[in-house]
Design a protein around this motif. Structure first.
Motif: not given
Length: 124
Positions: A70, A73, A76-77, A86-87, A90-91, A93-94
């Motif tokens: 976390s 992550y 990173q953005p 960014v998207m 996030h994807s 990471y999830v």
């Protein structure tokens, strides 16, 4: 008063002695079984404690990994070029976290099952 002494008939005396001997053997058997059961419970307790210790250590290790992921992550953005970047981050990471959590849950389930099976094994 009579000088006669009361004597237990030989048959009754033999029967009483046999009953006493049987009672003594039964009691000794009971004590031996109780001691064996107590020892078995102590062994199972040690197995369960060792398993619980392993489960706790794994859970702490998983928590550390998840917090580190976390934190990684979260940085990173800040370096993303645009919203699409960014998207994507996030994807990724999830997806990585969902995979990690599934693996962690599976590993914990295996450890718990193994611990329960070890605790249920009779000691010879």
């Amino acid at each position: 008063m009579s000088d006669e002494r009361f004597e237990i008939p030989k048959d009754m005396k033999s029967m009483a002695e046999a009953s006493f001997e049987q009672a003594r053997k039964t009691f000794e058997h009971f004590l031996a079984s109780a001691q064996q059961t107590a020892s078995s419970i102590e062994d199972k307790g040690a197995t369960v404690r060792a398993g619980a210790k392993d489960i706790s250590a794994r859970a702490i290790g998983f928590a550390e990994k998840n917090v580190q992921a976390s934190l990684d992550y979260a940085q990173q953005p800040l370096h993303a070029k645009d919203l699409g970047d960014v998207m994507r981050l996030h994807s990724e990471y999830v997806q990585a976290q969902m995979k990690a959590l599934a693996e962690q849950a599976s590993e914990m389930g295996q450890i718990m099952t193994q611990t329960a099976m070890e605790a249920a094994k009779p000691k010879n």
